[in-house]
Design a protein around this motif. Structure first.
Motif, PDB file in Angstrom:
ATOM      1  N   ARG A  51       0.955  -1.150   0.023  1.00 48.27           N
ATOM      2  CA  ARG A  51       0.025  -0.173  -0.122  1.00 48.27           C
ATOM      3  C   ARG A  51       0.939   1.449   0.084  1.00 48.27           C
ATOM      4  N   ALA A  52       2.073   1.275   0.734  1.00 47.46           N
ATOM      5  CA  ALA A  52       2.871   2.366   0.906  1.00 47.46           C
ATOM      6  C   ALA A  52       3.385   2.469  -0.605  1.00 47.46           C
ATOM      7  N   ASP A  53       4.077   1.564  -1.315  1.00 51.18           N
ATOM      8  CA  ASP A  53       4.510   1.681  -2.602  1.00 51.18           C
ATOM      9  C   ASP A  53       3.378   2.332  -3.518  1.00 51.18           C
ATOM     10  N   MET A  54       2.238   1.864  -3.274  1.00 53.37           N
ATOM     11  CA  MET A  54       1.186   2.334  -4.324  1.00 53.37           C
ATOM     12  C   MET A  54       0.949   3.752  -4.047  1.00 53.37           C
ATOM     13  N   VAL A  55       0.841   4.085  -2.896  1.00 49.94           N
ATOM     14  CA  VAL A  55       0.688   5.626  -2.349  1.00 49.94           C
ATOM     15  C   VAL A  55       1.829   6.414  -3.064  1.00 49.94           C
ATOM     16  N   GLU A  56       2.971   5.919  -3.128  1.00 46.77           N
ATOM     17  CA  GLU A  56       4.124   6.791  -3.726  1.00 46.77           C
ATOM     18  C   GLU A  56       4.366   6.712  -5.172  1.00 46.77           C
ATOM     19  N   GLN A  57       3.813   5.675  -5.724  1.00 42.56           N
ATOM     20  CA  GLN A  57       3.623   5.641  -7.124  1.00 42.56           C
ATOM     21  C   GLN A  57       2.499   6.500  -7.559  1.00 42.56           C
ATOM     22  N   GLN A  58       1.555   6.778  -6.743  1.00 38.30           N
ATOM     23  CA  GLN A  58       0.333   7.572  -7.225  1.00 38.30           C
ATOM     24  C   GLN A  58       0.702   8.900  -6.965  1.00 38.30           C
ATOM     25  N   ILE A  59       1.563   9.370  -5.926  1.00 36.29           N
ATOM     26  CA  ILE A  59       2.153  10.770  -5.861  1.00 36.29           C
ATOM     27  C   ILE A  59       2.911  10.981  -6.989  1.00 36.29           C
ATOM     28  N   ASN A  60       4.010  10.120  -7.393  1.00 34.11           N
ATOM     29  CA  ASN A  60       4.975  10.257  -8.402  1.00 34.11           C
ATOM     30  C   ASN A  60       3.898  10.602  -9.536  1.00 34.11           C
ATOM     31  N   ASP A  61       3.039   9.735 -10.047  1.00 37.62           N
ATOM     32  CA  ASP A  61       2.382   9.948 -11.191  1.00 37.62           C
ATOM     33  C   ASP A  61       1.525  11.320 -11.293  1.00 37.62           C
ATOM     34  N   LEU A  62       0.766  11.754 -10.242  1.00 38.22           N
ATOM     35  CA  LEU A  62       0.276  12.805 -10.008  1.00 38.22           C
ATOM     36  C   LEU A  62       1.014  14.140 -10.193  1.00 38.22           C
ATOM     37  N   HIS A  63       2.267  14.098  -9.721  1.00 36.60           N
ATOM     38  CA  HIS A  63       3.177  15.061  -9.750  1.00 36.60           C
ATOM     39  C   HIS A  63       3.561  15.255 -11.057  1.00 36.60           C
ATOM     40  N   GLU A  64       4.100  14.234 -11.863  1.00 40.88           N
ATOM     41  CA  GLU A  64       4.260  14.401 -13.119  1.00 40.88           C
ATOM     42  C   GLU A  64       3.229  14.926 -13.982  1.00 40.88           C
ATOM     43  N   GLN A  65       1.872  14.335 -13.877  1.00 38.99           N
ATOM     44  CA  GLN A  65       0.930  14.750 -14.645  1.00 38.99           C
ATOM     45  C   GLN A  65       0.511  16.357 -14.502  1.00 38.99           C
ATOM     46  N   LEU A  66       0.315  16.806 -13.089  1.00 36.82           N
ATOM     47  CA  LEU A  66       0.132  18.241 -12.918  1.00 36.82           C
ATOM     48  C   LEU A  66       1.358  19.119 -13.222  1.00 36.82           C
ATOM     49  N   GLN A  67       2.706  18.564 -13.234  1.00 35.21           N
ATOM     50  CA  GLN A  67       3.810  19.299 -13.482  1.00 35.21           C
ATOM     51  C   GLN A  67       3.997  20.363 -12.361  1.00 35.21           C
ATOM     52  N   ILE A  68       4.066  19.952 -11.192  1.00 38.77           N
ATOM     53  CA  ILE A  68       4.231  20.568  -9.953  1.00 38.77           C
ATOM     54  C   ILE A  68       5.374  21.436 -10.345  1.00 38.77           C
ATOM     55  N   THR A  69       5.392  22.877  -9.772  1.00 38.42           N
ATOM     56  CA  THR A  69       6.456  23.683  -9.936  1.00 38.42           C
ATOM     57  C   THR A  69       7.206  23.619  -8.595  1.00 38.42           C
ATOM     58  N   ASP A  70       8.635  24.454  -8.654  1.00 39.26           N
ATOM     59  CA  ASP A  70       9.069  24.503  -7.189  1.00 39.26           C
ATOM     60  C   ASP A  70       8.185  25.618  -6.104  1.00 39.26           C
ATOM     61  N   ALA A  71       7.601  26.814  -6.941  1.00 38.89           N
ATOM     62  CA  ALA A  71       6.572  27.552  -6.499  1.00 38.89           C
ATOM     63  C   ALA A  71       5.417  26.920  -5.654  1.00 38.89           C
ATOM     64  N   GLN A  72       4.903  25.751  -6.137  1.00 37.37           N
ATOM     65  CA  GLN A  72       3.829  24.826  -5.593  1.00 37.37           C
ATOM     66  C   GLN A  72       4.347  24.070  -4.551  1.00 37.37           C
ATOM     67  N   SER A  73       5.482  23.746  -4.449  1.00 38.77           N
ATOM     68  CA  SER A  73       6.157  22.811  -3.590  1.00 38.77           C
ATOM     69  C   SER A  73       5.803  22.702  -2.315  1.00 38.77           C
ATOM     70  N   SER A  74       5.441  24.156  -1.554  1.00 39.34           N
ATOM     71  CA  SER A  74       5.006  23.867  -0.222  1.00 39.34           C
ATOM     72  C   SER A  74       3.508  23.361  -0.144  1.00 39.34           C
ATOM     73  N   GLN A  75       2.583  23.755  -1.063  1.00 39.40           N
ATOM     74  CA  GLN A  75       1.142  23.099  -0.995  1.00 39.40           C
ATOM     75  C   GLN A  75       1.362  21.603  -1.494  1.00 39.40           C
ATOM     76  N   TRP A  76       2.060  21.086  -2.367  1.00 40.69           N
ATOM     77  CA  TRP A  76       2.274  19.967  -2.748  1.00 40.69           C
ATOM     78  C   TRP A  76       2.962  18.937  -1.645  1.00 40.69           C
ATOM     79  N   ASN A  77       3.693  19.705  -0.909  1.00 42.78           N
ATOM     80  CA  ASN A  77       4.411  18.806   0.139  1.00 42.78           C
ATOM     81  C   ASN A  77       3.302  18.575   1.271  1.00 42.78           C
ATOM     82  N   ALA A  78       2.297  19.664   1.330  1.00 41.31           N
ATOM     83  CA  ALA A  78       1.353  19.597   2.640  1.00 41.31           C
ATOM     84  C   ALA A  78       0.593  18.374   2.316  1.00 41.31           C
ATOM     85  N   TYR A  79       0.139  18.438   0.853  1.00 46.68           N
ATOM     86  CA  TYR A  79      -0.791  17.620   0.367  1.00 46.68           C
ATOM     87  C   TYR A  79      -0.441  16.035   0.473  1.00 46.68           C
ATOM     88  N   THR A  80       0.796  16.110  -0.017  1.00 49.90           N
ATOM     89  CA  THR A  80       1.355  14.482  -0.149  1.00 49.90           C
ATOM     90  C   THR A  80       1.615  14.052   1.337  1.00 49.90           C
TER      91      THR A  80
END
Length: 181
Positions: A51-80
């Motif tokens: 399950r932990a591996d699945m969550v990490e894969q999903q986080i990575n996929d969503l990060h890639e698809q949304l193309q999270i920027t450095d300026a958005q990293s604070s909100q992204w990190n809180a969300y993940t």
């Protein structure tokens, strides 16, 4: 594109999968007879590790698809962080429930399920809040991508719903008899 969307982890689907999946699959699946070294390593993992591996894969996929920027990293990190915490809490709760299950009576089982549902609802509120903060800082293009991902997932039947819809006409008379009405 369709393949990428199918593999994308959506917070709602993830949370539901953690809740439903933990209740339905308390043990690991046996390894096949034609297992490679990676399949053997996968079979050796606990349900929680998978399950932990699945969550990490999903986080990575969503990060890639949304193309999270450095300026958005604070909100992204809180969300993940909320995603990971929710997954960890769910895994721990299901493991504890699984260990207690053999000694629980029906009333205790029902109450434990209610507790899991309550925890799920609380975790979804936290995840929704963190998502709102992230969504607020997404670019219009990122929002469009997120909207499409969420809408695609929302159109799919929830776990088990496809069975209920298919069985409804045949079971209409049996459900009337079973309910006593």
């Amino acid at each position: 594109m369709k393949n990428a969307i199918r593999k994308t982890a959506l917070p709602l689907a993830l949370s539901f999968a953690l809740l439903a999946g933990g209740a339905l699959a308390q043990s690991t699946m046996p390894a096949s007879s034609t297992s490679s070294s990676s399949a053997a390593a996968s079979a050796a993992k606990t349900h929680a590790e998978k399950r932990a591996d699945m969550v990490e894969q999903q986080i990575n996929d969503l990060h890639e698809q949304l193309q999270i920027t450095d300026a958005q990293s604070s909100q992204w990190n809180a969300y993940t962080g909320v995603m990971r915490n929710n997954a960890s809490r769910a895994s721990e709760a299901f493991q504890q429930r699984s260990q207690k299950m053999p000694t629980m009576n029906a009333d205790e089982v029902m109450k434990s399920y209610a507790q899991l549902a309550q925890m799920h609802a609380e975790d979804m509120q936290k995840l929704s809040s963190a998502w709102s903060d992230l969504y607020a800082v997404l670019s219009p293009e990122q929002k469009q991508t997120a909207d499409a991902l969420f809408q695609h997932k929302a159109l799919k039947p929830h776990h088990g719903m496809e069975h209920k819809k298919a069985a409804k006409p045949a079971s209409a008379s049996s459900s009337t008899t079973a309910s006593g009405t």
